[in-house]
Motif scaffolding. Structure first.
Motif, PDB file in Angstrom:
ATOM      1  N   ASP A 216      50.317 -47.607 -48.812  1.00 58.90           N
ATOM      2  CA  ASP A 216      49.639 -47.208 -50.045  1.00 58.90           C
ATOM      3  C   ASP A 216      50.143 -48.041 -51.221  1.00 58.90           C
ATOM      4  OD1 ASP A 216      52.058 -46.168 -50.963  1.00 58.90           O
ATOM      5  OD2 ASP A 216      51.539 -44.087 -50.525  1.00 58.90           O
ATOM      6  N   LYS A 217      49.569 -47.780 -52.408  1.00 60.57           N
ATOM      7  CA  LYS A 217      49.888 -48.602 -53.584  1.00 60.57           C
ATOM      8  C   LYS A 217      51.262 -48.304 -54.165  1.00 60.57           C
ATOM      9  CE  LYS A 217      47.366 -45.547 -56.774  1.00 60.57           C
ATOM     10  NZ  LYS A 217      46.245 -45.504 -57.747  1.00 60.57           N
ATOM     11  N   TYR A 218      51.940 -47.299 -53.615  1.00 58.93           N
ATOM     12  CA  TYR A 218      53.281 -46.955 -54.090  1.00 58.93           C
ATOM     13  C   TYR A 218      54.369 -47.546 -53.190  1.00 58.93           C
ATOM     14  CZ  TYR A 218      50.414 -43.579 -56.592  1.00 58.93           C
ATOM     15  OH  TYR A 218      49.444 -42.997 -57.369  1.00 58.93           O
ATOM     16  N   SER A 219      53.997 -48.519 -52.370  1.00 55.00           N
ATOM     17  CA  SER A 219      54.916 -49.198 -51.440  1.00 55.00           C
ATOM     18  C   SER A 219      55.406 -48.301 -50.313  1.00 55.00           C
ATOM     19  CB  SER A 219      56.130 -49.791 -52.195  1.00 55.00           C
ATOM     20  OG  SER A 219      55.706 -50.794 -53.091  1.00 55.00           O
ATOM     21  N   ASN A 220      54.702 -47.191 -50.083  1.00 54.11           N
ATOM     22  CA  ASN A 220      55.002 -46.375 -48.906  1.00 54.11           C
ATOM     23  C   ASN A 220      54.354 -47.020 -47.692  1.00 54.11           C
ATOM     24  OD1 ASN A 220      56.402 -44.174 -50.221  1.00 54.11           O
ATOM     25  ND2 ASN A 220      54.429 -43.628 -51.111  1.00 54.11           N
ATOM     26  N   VAL A 221      55.123 -47.217 -46.651  1.00 49.18           N
ATOM     27  CA  VAL A 221      54.637 -47.862 -45.433  1.00 49.18           C
ATOM     28  C   VAL A 221      55.030 -47.016 -44.226  1.00 49.18           C
ATOM     29  CG1 VAL A 221      54.648 -49.958 -44.028  1.00 49.18           C
ATOM     30  CG2 VAL A 221      54.989 -50.124 -46.501  1.00 49.18           C
ATOM     31  N   ILE A 222      54.056 -46.709 -43.381  1.00 43.66           N
ATOM     32  CA  ILE A 222      54.372 -46.059 -42.111  1.00 43.66           C
ATOM     33  C   ILE A 222      53.813 -46.910 -40.985  1.00 43.66           C
ATOM     34  CG2 ILE A 222      54.385 -43.734 -43.106  1.00 43.66           C
ATOM     35  CD1 ILE A 222      51.645 -43.288 -41.727  1.00 43.66           C
ATOM     36  N   HIS A 223      54.428 -46.800 -39.826  1.00 47.46           N
ATOM     37  CA  HIS A 223      53.939 -47.524 -38.657  1.00 47.46           C
ATOM     38  C   HIS A 223      53.558 -46.508 -37.587  1.00 47.46           C
ATOM     39  CE1 HIS A 223      57.457 -46.763 -36.076  1.00 47.46           C
ATOM     40  NE2 HIS A 223      58.128 -46.774 -37.212  1.00 47.46           N
ATOM     41  N   CYS A 262      55.313 -55.904 -44.813  1.00 47.73           N
ATOM     42  CA  CYS A 262      54.302 -55.174 -45.596  1.00 47.73           C
ATOM     43  C   CYS A 262      54.743 -54.992 -47.042  1.00 47.73           C
ATOM     44  CB  CYS A 262      54.031 -53.814 -44.968  1.00 47.73           C
ATOM     45  SG  CYS A 262      53.227 -53.896 -43.354  1.00 47.73           S
ATOM     46  N   ARG A 263      55.998 -54.629 -47.235  1.00 47.57           N
ATOM     47  CA  ARG A 263      56.507 -54.386 -48.592  1.00 47.57           C
ATOM     48  C   ARG A 263      56.613 -55.689 -49.390  1.00 47.57           C
ATOM     49  NH1 ARG A 263      60.442 -50.252 -45.900  1.00 47.57           N
ATOM     50  NH2 ARG A 263      59.317 -48.298 -46.250  1.00 47.57           N
ATOM     51  N   ALA A 264      56.878 -56.781 -48.714  1.00 47.59           N
ATOM     52  CA  ALA A 264      57.059 -58.063 -49.405  1.00 47.59           C
ATOM     53  C   ALA A 264      55.795 -58.528 -50.101  1.00 47.59           C
ATOM     54  CB  ALA A 264      57.533 -59.130 -48.423  1.00 47.59           C
ATOM     55  N   THR A 272      47.764 -54.708 -39.309  1.00 46.31           N
ATOM     56  CA  THR A 272      48.474 -54.958 -38.054  1.00 46.31           C
ATOM     57  C   THR A 272      49.451 -56.110 -38.248  1.00 46.31           C
ATOM     58  OG1 THR A 272      46.500 -54.297 -36.801  1.00 46.31           O
ATOM     59  CG2 THR A 272      48.209 -55.470 -35.603  1.00 46.31           C
ATOM     60  N   ILE A 273      50.686 -55.904 -37.818  1.00 45.34           N
ATOM     61  CA  ILE A 273      51.677 -56.983 -37.796  1.00 45.34           C
ATOM     62  C   ILE A 273      51.875 -57.371 -36.338  1.00 45.34           C
ATOM     63  CG2 ILE A 273      54.026 -57.681 -38.376  1.00 45.34           C
ATOM     64  CD1 ILE A 273      52.381 -57.086 -40.819  1.00 45.34           C
ATOM     65  N   GLU A 274      51.650 -58.656 -36.030  1.00 48.77           N
ATOM     66  CA  GLU A 274      51.645 -59.123 -34.646  1.00 48.77           C
ATOM     67  C   GLU A 274      52.875 -59.998 -34.362  1.00 48.77           C
ATOM     68  OE1 GLU A 274      47.912 -61.048 -33.958  1.00 48.77           O
ATOM     69  OE2 GLU A 274      46.740 -59.319 -34.595  1.00 48.77           O
ATOM     70  N   PHE A 275      53.438 -59.812 -33.177  1.00 49.71           N
ATOM     71  CA  PHE A 275      54.616 -60.565 -32.767  1.00 49.71           C
ATOM     72  C   PHE A 275      54.404 -61.189 -31.386  1.00 49.71           C
ATOM     73  CE2 PHE A 275      56.259 -57.162 -35.503  1.00 49.71           C
ATOM     74  CZ  PHE A 275      57.081 -57.860 -36.376  1.00 49.71           C
TER      75      PHE A 275
END
Length: 282
Positions: A216-223, A262-264, A272-275
């Motif tokens: 979200d716009k408050y830098s909250n990140v969940i996976h 994501c936060r950066a 999606t972050i892929e590795f």
């Protein structure tokens, strides 16, 4: 909550979105090409607007007609589904300029992370692991040869604006790199209108593990943990298996990298972050 949403897609994708909106009590507007006028998504929606002819570029890729349909029907938001305009930064920006919510990432995020050489440079900057290679785009063949000598062959030449396996070539030595560079550049210009390339060490038979994120716009990140997308054909995913089975310690390190990435960039929305995973390295 939105009262009315336009779905800029067709077929099963549009049907699923419309059914979800029905459940949530949100009115829907379907758009369709002349050949899709009797499609199920057109029948299910509260309203339907024809946006052009049979060819995608005349209808489902016609930004002006889609925006006009949204304005004329009073839709507050546009859901692009996936494919078509869902990853088009220009369309997302057009929605923003017209005061219509784009249900997806901000245009700045699509533009930035859609450019793979920029994204690679950014991840290096914040110490998120990347495959050895160029820090960003490579300016010419001479630079590609220099980097390839440093990291060792085989190497992979990739289009910065690429996707779906296009603009990618493997090179096993300097001679094949010359051909790979020119071929990948020409394909990238033809497919994406952008011939910018970058270079990575080629990883043979890696596992493709990715993490779904919500921000979200408050830098909250969940996976939502990991899925294994290693079964592919022509660099296109065929099967996505969840959860992907990986070592717990490795998973925790990948989660840490995912959240940091994501936060950066102050990412918002689903993503999606892929590795690539080789042994216990990613």
């Amino acid at each position: 909550m939105f009262h009315k949403i336009l779905i800029a897609n067709r077929g099963e994708i549009a049907v699923r979105i419309i059914r979800t909106c029905m459940y949530m009590g949100i009115e829907t507007v379907a758009v369709y090409s002349t050949v899709d006028k009797d499609s199920l998504h057109v029948q299910l929606a509260d309203e339907a607007v024809c946006i052009g002819g049979a060819k995608s570029q005349d209808s489902y890729l016609n930004m002006e007609n889609i925006i006009s349909a949204a304005i004329n029907t009073g839709a507050e938001a546009i859901h692009p589904g996936f494919g078509f305009l869902s990853e088009n930064a220009e369309f997302a920006q057009l929605c923003e300029e017209c005061g219509i919510a784009f249900i997806g990432p901000k245009s700045e995020h699509i533009k930035a992370m859609g450019n793979k050489s920029w994204a690679r440079h950014k991840m290096i900057e914040i110490n998120v692991p990347v495959v050895p290679g160029s820090e960003g785009e490579i300016k010419n063949l001479e630079e590609a040869i220099k980097i390839a000598k440093q990291i060792g062959y085989p190497v992979l030449v990739k289009a910065s604006a690429g996707g779906g396996g296009r603009g990618m070539r493997i090179a096993n030595d300097e001679e094949s790199l010359k051909n790979a560079f020119n071929t990948a550049k020409a394909e990238a210009i033809n497919a994406f209108g952008d011939g910018t390339l970058y270079l990575e060490k080629y990883v043979a038979n890696p596992r493709h593990i990715e993490f779904q994120v919500l921000c979200d716009k408050y830098s909250n990140v969940i996976h939502l943990y990991q899925r294994d997308c290693s079964i592919q054909r022509r660099n296109q995913k065929v099967i996505e298996e969840a959860p992907g089975i990986i070592d717990n310690d490795l998973r925790d390190k990948m989660i840490e990298a995912t959240l940091k990435a994501c936060r950066a960039i102050n990412y918002e929305n689903a993503g999606t972050i892929e590795f690539l995973v080789s042994g216990n390295d990613f």
